[in-house]
Design an enzyme around this catalytic site. Structure first.
Site, PDB file in Angstrom:
ATOM      1  CB  CYS A 379      -0.958  -0.043   1.194  1.00 32.33           C
ATOM      2  SG  CYS A 379      -2.339   1.131   1.067  1.00 32.33           S
ATOM      3  CG  HIS A 513      -3.517  -3.852   3.062  1.00 28.98           C
ATOM      4  ND1 HIS A 513      -2.574  -3.399   3.958  1.00 28.98           N
ATOM      5  CD2 HIS A 513      -4.097  -2.745   2.529  1.00 28.98           C
ATOM      6  CE1 HIS A 513      -2.588  -2.080   3.975  1.00 28.98           C
ATOM      7  NE2 HIS A 513      -3.498  -1.660   3.123  1.00 28.98           N
ATOM      8  CD  GLU A 515      -1.235  -6.737   5.158  1.00 27.12           C
ATOM      9  OE1 GLU A 515      -1.483  -5.592   5.583  1.00 27.12           O
ATOM     10  OE2 GLU A 515      -0.820  -6.946   3.999  1.00 27.12           O
TER      11      GLU A 515
END
Length: 541
Positions: A379, A513, A515
């Site tokens: 990001c 993102h 994750e």
């Protein structure tokens, strides 16, 4: 029949209700049941989207674009079941909806009160959308005794009476402190917490006692006696060295057996071999790597909770331990501090907001690019990598982001419109901050033959986003001429999603993102590959 399990906490906050809920959900799944986990937060914010990471930690984003509590990340990682907007509610959201109804006249001139209107709204949230689910686990944020949590406790008390007999179970998580000077564990905090809970009409069926050492038999009997629970229902929640050991440990303590006993259910003994294997890899790795996280909120690790877990998953996939070196990005505004990156095997620059520390992140990206250190920018970390490439590869010296104010060379700018499915979404600088970003899952198309296409094993992906600024595609041609490849874009080609350096060992920036979608049993391909590249780099040193 859907059965409901309510998890509450007492004595102090941050005892691990989220992990306990997620672990219990995983245990019930292992016994063959379907589960849904939900979080009820007592604070007045509509959602955590506008809260400082230092205040609240990470904001976990779901596929459908909800900004939620970080505990939903634990729910997803432990059960593999995606959460949604319907799995997290706050007092703020409830009051917002009730006041909107009152303004419309939905209450026909009646007086709007906490009981029954607020409690009814909470109960409706708990009960909605659970068709076909065997167990719904509802975690109540905060601790018993908090003023703001009282409507939630009242609502679940009412549900205990309104739902069919045998359809609810109340679990209370407390603290069992050890007093060194006395040389003993103390049961009084647990007794007082249960007394507080019983005073509002809730009798816990199961007690989970957080502790740093085994609870002696006498203390366990004492808790059972004074708290009015069965001795087998006093579950020792002892500290462990990895959260992925929690389901197996709780099973050994009898948590899932006791909960099923409350409902009068017998089920096959769960096979937890996979959880044991993960714990084994974490405890006895075949190697190790060091990853530097260059961030703005490193003082509170919960701000990067999913990131930490995703790196752990990447380590599990490569059978190595991932050591994290936390570095505040502001220190790299001083060139003499770059030596802090000399001993790392990979550099990760995560998301963030605002100008503070941005130049330090750009410096970290520059170090990784010029020193051939594996780099993952997420990001904001991708945006800073693009600015670094513009300044030092393409010669655009004044490249910057309009997030920091008006710019002569706006390499990164505010998105004013984008497509969300078939709908055109528009935003401006004067839009509300809450819930106005590009949120949730969006598709991306990867360039065939690129590094990321190789990593993903395909050219079509879907990832979760949370941003309102975007790299300016008007600079794409100039940057690609100098070697920065835009290897992923939105399907229409208008928005950049991924950049990479083909001539670098491993240098990738992503606007989304990754994750948020990583799981211990299904590590995200980017983190798996990133840790693999870091491992290769460590062997070159």
């Amino acid at each position: 029949m859907t059965r409901y399990i309510f998890i509450t906490g007492g004595v102090v906050s941050s005892l691990g209700k989220g992990i306990a809920s997620a672990a219990l959900g995983a245990l019930l799944q292992a016994r063959g049941f379907s589960v849904r986990l939900r979080k009820l937060d007592p604070y007045l914010n509509v959602d955590p989207g506008t809260m400082s990471p230092f205040q609240h930690g990470e904001v976990f984003v779901t596929d459908d674009g909800a900004e939620t509590d970080l505990d939903l990340g634990h729910y997803e990682r432990f059960t593999g079941r995606p959460c949604s907007k319907g799995d997290n509610i706050t007092t703020g959201r409830i009051y917002q909806d009730i006041i909107a109804k009152e303004r419309r006249g939905d209450y026909l001139g009646g007086t709007v009160q906490v009981i029954p209107h607020v409690t009814d709204a909470i109960k409706q949230f708990v009960l909605d959308g659970n068709e076909g689910v065997d167990f719904v686990l509802c975690e109540i944020g905060g601790t018993v005794g908090d003023i703001e949590a009282l409507p939630f406790f009242e609502a679940i008390r009412q549900l205990g009476n309104e739902l069919p007999r045998g359809a609810t179970c109340f679990i209370h998580l407390t603290l069992m402190p050890f007093i060194p000077s006395a040389g003993e564990m103390k049961t009084k905090p647990t007794q007082h917490s249960v007394k507080e809970l019983r005073s509002i009409g809730i009798q816990p069926d199961v007690l989970m006692c957080r502790c740093d050492r085994p609870i002696p038999v006498e203390e366990r009997r004492k808790i059972a006696l004074f708290c009015n629970v069965r001795e087998t229902a006093v579950i020792q929640a002892i500290d462990v060295d990895t959260i992925y050991d929690v389901p197996y440990r709780y099973h050994l303590e009898g948590l899932d057996t006791e909960v099923l006993g409350v409902f009068g259910i017998e089920a096959p003994v769960p096979d937890l071999t996979s959880w044991q294997n993960i714990s084994h890899v974490i405890r006895e790795p075949e190697g190790e790597v060091t990853i530097a996280i260059v961030g703005k909120y490193t003082g509170l690790k919960d701000a990067y909770k999913s990131l930490i877990e995703a790196l752990t998953h990447g380590g599990i996939a490569n059978k190595v331990r991932v050591n994290i070196k936390w570095l505040e990005s502001e220190i790299f505004e001083d060139p003499e501090q770059m030596h802090h990156l000399e001993d790392v095997n990979g550099i990760l620059v995560p998301g963030g907001f605002g100008e503070r520390g941005s130049e330090g992140k750009i410096a970290a990206a520059h170090f990784a690019r010029t020193r051939a250190v594996p780099y993952l920018g997420i990001c904001f970390g991708m945006q800073m990598a693009v600015i670094e490439a513009a300044r030092y590869m393409a010669g655009i010296e004044k490249a910057s982001s309009t997030e920091f104010g008006p710019q002569e060379e706006p390499l990164v700018g505010l998105m004013t419109e984008w497509m969300q499915g078939e709908e055109l979404v528009k935003r401006g600088y004067d839009s509300d901050l809450g819930g106005t970003m590009r949120l949730g899952a969006y598709d991306a198309a990867l360039k065939p033959g690129s590094k990321v296409a190789e990593i993903y094993g395909g050219t079509e992906i879907s990832e979760r986003h949370r941003h309102r600024f975007e790299v300016n595609m008007a600079y794409r041609e100039r940057l690609e001429e100098k070697g920065l490849l835009f290897s992923g874009t939105s399907p229409d080609g208008l928005l950049p999603e991924i950049v990479e350096l083909p001539d670098h060992p491993w240098y990738i920036g992503v606007q989304f993102h990754p994750e948020l979608k990583s799981r211990p049993f299904d590590p995200h391909p980017l983190f798996k590959s990133f840790v693999e590249a870091a491992l290769a780099q460590s062997r070159l040193v």
